[in-house]
Design a protein around this motif. Sequence first.
Motif, PDB file in Angstrom:
ATOM      1  N   ASP A  46       0.858  -1.167   0.041  1.00 59.42           N
ATOM      2  CA  ASP A  46      -0.003  -0.036   0.235  1.00 59.42           C
ATOM      3  C   ASP A  46       0.799   1.352  -0.068  1.00 59.42           C
ATOM      4  O   ASP A  46       0.597   2.338  -0.811  1.00 59.42           O
ATOM      5  N   LEU A  47       2.052   1.206   0.676  1.00 59.62           N
ATOM      6  CA  LEU A  47       2.755   2.339   1.084  1.00 59.62           C
ATOM      7  C   LEU A  47       3.422   2.448  -0.329  1.00 59.62           C
ATOM      8  O   LEU A  47       3.688   3.655  -0.561  1.00 59.62           O
ATOM      9  N   ASP A  49       2.460   1.772  -3.202  1.00 55.55           N
ATOM     10  CA  ASP A  49       1.580   2.388  -4.409  1.00 55.55           C
ATOM     11  C   ASP A  49       1.172   3.716  -4.139  1.00 55.55           C
ATOM     12  O   ASP A  49       1.308   4.516  -5.014  1.00 55.55           O
ATOM     13  N   GLU A  50       1.225   4.250  -2.882  1.00 54.97           N
ATOM     14  CA  GLU A  50       0.895   5.688  -2.238  1.00 54.97           C
ATOM     15  C   GLU A  50       2.233   6.372  -2.651  1.00 54.97           C
ATOM     16  O   GLU A  50       1.953   7.593  -3.182  1.00 54.97           O
ATOM     17  N   LEU A  54       2.161   9.666  -5.449  1.00 56.30           N
ATOM     18  CA  LEU A  54       2.521  10.787  -5.012  1.00 56.30           C
ATOM     19  C   LEU A  54       3.502  11.604  -5.926  1.00 56.30           C
ATOM     20  O   LEU A  54       3.637  12.678  -6.184  1.00 56.30           O
ATOM     21  N   ARG A 147       5.639   9.341   4.147  1.00 53.98           N
ATOM     22  CA  ARG A 147       5.269   8.017   3.486  1.00 53.98           C
ATOM     23  C   ARG A 147       6.431   7.307   3.161  1.00 53.98           C
ATOM     24  O   ARG A 147       6.440   5.994   3.533  1.00 53.98           O
TER      25      ARG A 147
END
Length: 252
Positions: A46-47, A49-50, A54, A147
């Motif tokens: 998830d991180l 992907d984030e 960004l 992140r």
Amino acid sequence: MKQTKAAETELTIEEKLRALFSLQLVDSEIDKIRTLRGELPLEVQDLEDEVEGLETRITNLKTETSEMEKSVVNKNTEITTSQALIKKYEEQQNNVRNNREYDSLSKEIEFQTLEIELCNKKIREFSVLVAEKKQVMAEAMAVLEERKHDLDSKKSELDDITRDTQKEEEVLIRKSQEFQTRIEERLLTAYKRIRINARNGLAVVSVQRDACGGCFNQIPPQRQLDIKSRKKIIVCEYCGRILVDDEIIKEK
Ligand SMILES: [Zn+2]
């Protein structure tokens, strides 16, 4: 198919039960390792992907901002050109031969003055947009830093756990596969299905203190005798798990 059938018949029910129970013990060990890793692989994904999202966003904002800054430079060049023209027309107005020429130059000057106003208006609009985009970009960059930091720590946490358990897990997976080859297809499918549906991934449980080791419901004495005799595959009438007696694994 015939060959598999032949191989199956070589195993007695007792051997099948033993193989199933051994498989269960190995699979439970694998489950334990995976529980230890828990949600970490998902969180890392998830991180990642984030962070990627960004980064794309920031790149796009940078492109848009620099496009607008270029437009501001262009508008300023246009203004300089218009100002030069106005200066030229004003000088020409000093040497006109008639009113018509004078008026015509006045119109040109008026037109260039309007052009300059229009450019200034555009520059103000672009400047506001650039400031807004830069603000959004700064916020996105701050989030990105956060992140990335989270991702690094989660990743190293996961790496630590994986490094400590990977070898062990690989050995267990091989063992599990080996046990699986000993068990007939139909029984193995049943085992897997029960395991998916059962809490804690337990498909084969032993009888503990006269109760099912999976759901803890009492097992009648006659049924317990049947389980001990190892002549039939018996499932718990409450939870559907395959029941074995505790001794089966020790006696091998
Ligand atoms: Zn049960």
